[in-house]
Design a protein around this motif. Structure first.
Motif, mmCIF file in Angstrom:
data_model
loop_
_atom_site.group_PDB
_atom_site.id
_atom_site.type_symbol
_atom_site.label_atom_id
_atom_site.label_comp_id
_atom_site.label_asym_id
_atom_site.label_seq_id
_atom_site.Cartn_x
_atom_site.Cartn_y
_atom_site.Cartn_z
ATOM 1 N N SER A 31 46.455 38.714 51.163
ATOM 2 C CA SER A 31 46.660 39.361 49.876
ATOM 3 C C SER A 31 45.305 39.540 49.212
ATOM 4 C CB SER A 31 47.591 38.534 48.981
ATOM 5 O OG SER A 31 46.962 37.346 48.595
ATOM 6 N N LEU A 32 45.217 40.577 48.445
ATOM 7 C CA LEU A 32 43.962 40.884 47.761
ATOM 8 C C LEU A 32 43.585 39.777 46.779
ATOM 9 C CD1 LEU A 32 41.663 42.869 47.299
ATOM 10 C CD2 LEU A 32 43.114 44.083 45.672
ATOM 11 N N GLU A 33 44.578 39.107 46.209
ATOM 12 C CA GLU A 33 44.302 38.055 45.229
ATOM 13 C C GLU A 33 43.553 36.878 45.845
ATOM 14 O OE1 GLU A 33 47.470 39.072 45.802
ATOM 15 O OE2 GLU A 33 48.186 39.980 43.955
ATOM 16 N N ASN A 34 43.717 36.635 47.146
ATOM 17 C CA ASN A 34 43.130 35.451 47.787
ATOM 18 C C ASN A 34 42.041 35.781 48.799
ATOM 19 O OD1 ASN A 34 44.881 33.735 46.383
ATOM 20 N ND2 ASN A 34 46.479 34.049 47.897
ATOM 21 N N ASN A 35 41.664 37.019 48.929
ATOM 22 C CA ASN A 35 40.692 37.425 49.929
ATOM 23 C C ASN A 35 39.382 37.801 49.231
ATOM 24 O OD1 ASN A 35 39.208 38.655 51.956
ATOM 25 N ND2 ASN A 35 40.985 39.673 52.841
ATOM 26 N N GLU A 36 38.415 36.893 49.255
ATOM 27 C CA GLU A 36 37.157 37.145 48.547
ATOM 28 C C GLU A 36 36.370 38.300 49.151
ATOM 29 O OE1 GLU A 36 34.566 33.964 47.453
ATOM 30 O OE2 GLU A 36 36.262 32.585 47.285
ATOM 31 N N ASN A 37 36.429 38.458 50.460
ATOM 32 C CA ASN A 37 35.707 39.576 51.090
ATOM 33 C C ASN A 37 36.255 40.913 50.606
ATOM 34 O OD1 ASN A 37 34.041 37.871 52.594
ATOM 35 N ND2 ASN A 37 35.565 37.698 54.212
ATOM 36 N N ALA A 38 37.574 41.010 50.507
ATOM 37 C CA ALA A 38 38.183 42.249 50.009
ATOM 38 C C ALA A 38 37.862 42.452 48.530
ATOM 39 C CB ALA A 38 39.685 42.217 50.227
ATOM 40 N N GLN A 39 37.821 41.371 47.764
ATOM 41 C CA GLN A 39 37.478 41.479 46.344
ATOM 42 C C GLN A 39 36.039 41.931 46.176
ATOM 43 O OE1 GLN A 39 38.287 37.622 44.753
ATOM 44 N NE2 GLN A 39 40.479 37.734 45.210
ATOM 45 N N ASN A 40 35.138 41.431 47.023
ATOM 46 C CA ASN A 40 33.730 41.817 46.940
ATOM 47 C C ASN A 40 33.513 43.283 47.286
ATOM 48 O OD1 ASN A 40 33.027 39.253 46.188
ATOM 49 N ND2 ASN A 40 32.556 38.595 48.270
ATOM 50 N N TYR A 41 34.429 43.882 48.017
ATOM 51 C CA TYR A 41 34.333 45.304 48.354
ATOM 52 C C TYR A 41 34.305 46.155 47.086
ATOM 53 C CZ TYR A 41 35.619 49.877 50.178
ATOM 54 O OH TYR A 41 35.645 51.200 50.482
ATOM 55 N N PHE A 42 35.030 45.721 46.060
ATOM 56 C CA PHE A 42 35.105 46.493 44.818
ATOM 57 C C PHE A 42 33.958 46.183 43.865
ATOM 58 C CE2 PHE A 42 39.600 46.375 46.168
ATOM 59 C CZ PHE A 42 39.760 47.735 46.349
ATOM 60 N N ASP A 43 33.069 45.272 44.238
ATOM 61 C CA ASP A 43 31.917 44.939 43.409
ATOM 62 C C ASP A 43 30.712 45.736 43.910
ATOM 63 O OD1 ASP A 43 30.107 43.858 41.691
ATOM 64 O OD2 ASP A 43 30.013 41.901 42.688
ATOM 65 N N ASN A 44 30.527 46.933 43.360
ATOM 66 C CA ASN A 44 29.444 47.825 43.769
ATOM 67 C C ASN A 44 28.245 47.733 42.845
ATOM 68 O OD1 ASN A 44 31.066 48.803 45.836
ATOM 69 N ND2 ASN A 44 31.976 50.365 44.523
ATOM 70 N N SER A 45 28.159 46.669 42.060
ATOM 71 C CA SER A 45 27.073 46.588 41.077
ATOM 72 C C SER A 45 25.708 46.437 41.751
ATOM 73 C CB SER A 45 27.323 45.413 40.125
ATOM 74 O OG SER A 45 27.367 44.194 40.852
ATOM 75 N N ALA A 46 25.650 45.865 42.946
ATOM 76 C CA ALA A 46 24.365 45.692 43.643
ATOM 77 C C ALA A 46 23.771 47.038 44.032
ATOM 78 C CB ALA A 46 24.553 44.815 44.875
ATOM 79 N N SER A 47 24.629 48.000 44.358
ATOM 80 C CA SER A 47 24.146 49.323 44.758
ATOM 81 C C SER A 47 24.132 50.298 43.588
ATOM 82 C CB SER A 47 25.014 49.874 45.895
ATOM 83 O OG SER A 47 26.354 50.029 45.439
ATOM 84 N N GLY A 48 24.306 49.776 42.378
ATOM 85 C CA GLY A 48 24.270 50.640 41.200
ATOM 86 C C GLY A 48 25.603 51.280 40.912
ATOM 87 N N GLY A 49 26.624 50.933 41.659
ATOM 88 C CA GLY A 49 27.954 51.505 41.464
ATOM 89 C C GLY A 49 28.724 50.783 40.373
ATOM 90 N N LYS A 50 29.964 51.161 40.267
ATOM 91 C CA LYS A 50 30.830 50.630 39.234
ATOM 92 C C LYS A 50 31.606 49.431 39.776
ATOM 93 C CE LYS A 50 34.193 52.337 35.942
ATOM 94 N NZ LYS A 50 34.991 53.480 35.550
#
Length: 167
Positions: free
Chosen positions: A60-79
């Motif tokens: 589940s997305l709630e318990n999968n940190e790798n999947a959650q990190n996919y939506f964290d685009n702040s390192a590449s300047g994304g949203k």
């Protein structure tokens, strides 16, 4: 004779008190042991249920940190997209398509007879996959979907595989 009758009644009263004391003291001990056993069994049951819930929510997305990190685009300047807010949005968008007169297009099934296929339950597995349950009231099936979220937070779906169970 009166003295011996009183003596017998006195001894009988003492014996009754001893038996009553023993009965109630053992009853308290028995109840405490029963309470301890029941409490232990309930704690074991809670532990078992918690373990099963954790195992069932492994995908589940709630318990999968790798999947959650996919939506964290702040390192590449994304949203940054918060997965807590994304899950209900994706689910709602998929269920809103049930209003289509021909049924939900992401069930992978065409309308059979007067009933249309609609999605009933949705589980977001990770940053890319959704599994959903659908039916038309008579037939039931499951579908594996891909979903994509772009930078503008537009959500698109793609049917990967679908399965319709026999009657």
């Amino acid at each position: 004779m009166k003295k011996s009758l009183m003596l017998y009644l006195f001894l009988l009263a003492i014996l009754m008190n001893i038996f009553t004391y023993m009965f109630y003291s053992r009853e308290v001990k028995f109840e405490k042991e029963r309470y301890d056993k029941t409490t232990k069994r309930l704690r074991d049951s809670i532990s078992t249920v918690s373990t099963k819930l954790a195992e069932s929510n492994y995908f589940s997305l709630e318990n999968n940190e790798n999947a959650q990190n996919y939506f964290d685009n702040s390192a590449s300047g994304g949203k940054v997209i918060l997965f807590e807010k994304l899950i209900p949005v994706v689910t709602e968008k998929l269920l809103d398509l049930n209003a289509n007169p021909n049924g939900n297009p992401y069930t992978g099934q065409d309308k059979i007879g007067p009933n249309k296929f609609i999605i009933n339950k949705v589980k977001i597995l990770n940053h890319r996959w959704i599994i959903a349950d659908y039916s038309n009231g008579e037939l039931w099936g499951e579908v594996l979907l891909k979903y994509f979220v772009d930078d503008k937070e537009n959500i698109t779906f793609e049917v990967n595989q679908t399965w319709l169970y026999q009657k």
